[in-house]
Design an enzyme around this catalytic site. Structure first.
Site, PDB file in Angstrom:
ATOM      1  N   GLY A   1       2.169   1.722  10.666  1.00  0.00           N
ATOM      2  CA  GLY A   1       3.139   2.814  10.575  1.00  0.00           C
ATOM      3  C   GLY A   1       3.820   3.159  11.887  1.00  0.00           C
TER       4      GLY A   1
ATOM      5  N   GLY B   1       2.598  -1.470   4.223  1.00  0.00           N
ATOM      6  CA  GLY B   1       2.593  -0.048   3.888  1.00  0.00           C
ATOM      7  C   GLY B   1       3.989   0.443   3.577  1.00  0.00           C
ATOM      8  N   GLY B   2       4.628   1.087   4.568  1.00  0.00           N
ATOM      9  CA  GLY B   2       5.934   1.723   4.385  1.00  0.00           C
ATOM     10  C   GLY B   2       6.956   0.899   3.617  1.00  0.00           C
TER      11      GLY B   2
ATOM     12  CD  GLU C   1      -3.748  -3.041   7.155  1.00  0.00           C
ATOM     13  OE1 GLU C   1      -2.588  -3.214   6.795  1.00  0.00           O
ATOM     14  OE2 GLU C   1      -4.405  -2.028   6.871  1.00  0.00           O
TER      15      GLU C   1
ATOM     16  CG  HIS D   1      -5.853   1.645   5.022  1.00  0.00           C
ATOM     17  ND1 HIS D   1      -5.359   2.622   5.860  1.00  0.00           N
ATOM     18  CD2 HIS D   1      -4.852   0.748   4.868  1.00  0.00           C
ATOM     19  CE1 HIS D   1      -4.119   2.325   6.189  1.00  0.00           C
ATOM     20  NE2 HIS D   1      -3.784   1.192   5.606  1.00  0.00           N
TER      21      HIS D   1
ATOM     22  CB  SER E   1       4.867  -2.335  11.928  1.00  0.00           C
ATOM     23  OG  SER E   1       4.451  -1.009  12.194  1.00  0.00           O
TER      24      SER E   1
ATOM     25  CG  ASN F   1      -1.675   1.279   1.402  1.00  0.00           C
ATOM     26  OD1 ASN F   1      -1.812   2.051   0.454  1.00  0.00           O
ATOM     27  ND2 ASN F   1      -2.193   1.516   2.602  1.00  0.00           N
ATOM     28  CD1 TRP F   2       3.760   1.364  -2.734  1.00  0.00           C
ATOM     29  CD2 TRP F   2       3.901   2.643  -4.563  1.00  0.00           C
ATOM     30  NE1 TRP F   2       4.726   0.825  -3.545  1.00  0.00           N
ATOM     31  CE2 TRP F   2       4.826   1.592  -4.681  1.00  0.00           C
ATOM     32  CE3 TRP F   2       3.803   3.567  -5.602  1.00  0.00           C
ATOM     33  CZ2 TRP F   2       5.661   1.442  -5.787  1.00  0.00           C
ATOM     34  CZ3 TRP F   2       4.629   3.427  -6.713  1.00  0.00           C
ATOM     35  CH2 TRP F   2       5.552   2.370  -6.800  1.00  0.00           C
ATOM     36  CE  LYS F   3       0.570   3.393   4.846  1.00  0.00           C
ATOM     37  NZ  LYS F   3       0.142   3.376   6.225  1.00  0.00           N
TER      38      LYS F   3
ATOM     39  CD  GLU G   1      -2.849   5.403   6.646  1.00  0.00           C
ATOM     40  OE1 GLU G   1      -2.827   5.573   5.420  1.00  0.00           O
ATOM     41  OE2 GLU G   1      -1.916   4.832   7.265  1.00  0.00           O
TER      42      GLU G   1
HETATM   43  C1  PEP Z   1      -0.886  -0.189   5.790  1.00  0.00           C
HETATM   44  O1  PEP Z   1      -0.802   0.940   5.309  1.00  0.00           O
HETATM   45  O2  PEP Z   1      -1.874  -0.905   5.552  1.00  0.00           O
HETATM   46  C2  PEP Z   1       0.193  -0.668   6.656  1.00  0.00           C
HETATM   47  C3  PEP Z   1       0.109  -1.874   7.167  1.00  0.00           C
HETATM   48  O3  PEP Z   1       1.244   0.193   6.872  1.00  0.00           O
HETATM   49  P1  PEP Z   1       2.680  -0.161   7.549  1.00  0.00           P
HETATM   50  O4  PEP Z   1       3.146  -1.448   6.947  1.00  0.00           O
HETATM   51  O5  PEP Z   1       3.546   0.991   7.205  1.00  0.00           O
HETATM   52  O6  PEP Z   1       2.430  -0.317   9.011  1.00  0.00           O
END
Ligand code: PEP
Length: 241
Positions: free
Chosen positions: A166, A224-225, A160, A91, A203, A7-9, A93
């Site tokens: 994050g 994500g990241g 999640e 999600h 994470s 997920n590039w956000k 966010e």
């Molecule tokens: C996400 O954005 O769904 C996510 C899991 O982010 P991260 O891996 O950065 O925690």
């Protein structure tokens, strides 16, 4: 088979895509892992042109209506038209920064189900709910409300924990396994016998992927990241393959 969805956000640029492409294509992908990346809408077409043979390209959100007076929104039909393979829905966010409720998430899922674009429904508890041991209750409510009248077709679920996204914090591997087994139990109650994949997200990094996701109950990761870095993204796939 394990699945790794990125997920590039709201990150990325055409320059970043060039760099990611160079690295990604220089790496050997593990055989028994499937990759996907949810990109910002504006990069969908370009990313599809480059990656569609090696990695599914999807998006991070969809409008709840099919068409009409909804300035700035993009419908599920448009996603299908532009060949988005999947779409994240609900999600954390979107829920916490844009006020998306379970009811809105439900409308988005119903809209997506009229198309060929797969939905990845994200569910998870906040830190406070985790500390108060309300995780199962929260997940059951989210799943029941979000999946009202939704069919099993083209559906993936991602567990999640909001507090793990994050932050660098993660639940233990045992909590991940137990919670995913619980999500699968609720999905069985809703749909009967089914083959819905359930991913873990929060994470995930190359260093913790194997420990966190090695349970057979966990079908893969939503990342994500670390998905912005081709090496880390592929490494996660290798470490859970
Ligand atoms: C996400 O954005 O769904 C996510 C899991 O982010 P991260 O891996 O950065 O925690």
């Amino acid at each position: 088979m394990k699945y790794v969805f990125g997920n590039w956000k709201m990150n990325g640029s055409f320059d970043d895509i060039k760099k990611f492409k160079k690295e990604f294509f220089s790496l050997k992908l593990p055989k028994n892992t499937k990759f996907g990346i949810a990109v910002p809408f504006v990069y969908l077409q370009k990313m599809n042109e480059i990656f569609s043979k090696k990695c599914e390209i999807g998006v991070q959100n969809v409008g709840f209506a099919d068409f009409g007076e909804f300035t700035g929104e993009i419908s599920a039909k448009m996603l299908e038209d532009t060949k988005a393979k999947f779409c994240l829905v609900g999600h954390s966010e979107r829920r916490h920064k844009f006020g998306e409720t379970n009811e809105v998430v439900n409308q988005k899922l119903l809209s997506l189900q009229k198309t060929k674009t797969k939905a990845i429904l994200c569910v998870g508890e906040t830190k406070e709910e985790f500390e108060q041991k309300k995780t199962k209750k929260v997940l059951k409510t989210q799943l029941e409300k979000c999946l009202k009248n939704v069919g099993v077709k083209n559906l993936i679920v991602a567990y999640e924990p909001v507090w793990a996204i994050g932050t660098g914090l993660t639940p233990t591997a045992k909590i991940v396994e137990d919670t995913i087994l619980y999500v699968k139990k609720v999905l069985n109650q809703i749909f009967g016998e089914n083959e819905i994949l359930v991913l873990y997200g929060g994470s995930v990094k190359p260093e913790n992927a194997n420990a966190l996701l090695k349970s057979k109950a966990v079908d893969g990761a939503l990342v994500g990241g670390a998905s912005l870095d081709a090496k880390k993204f592929v490494e996660i796939g290798k470490n859970i393959a």
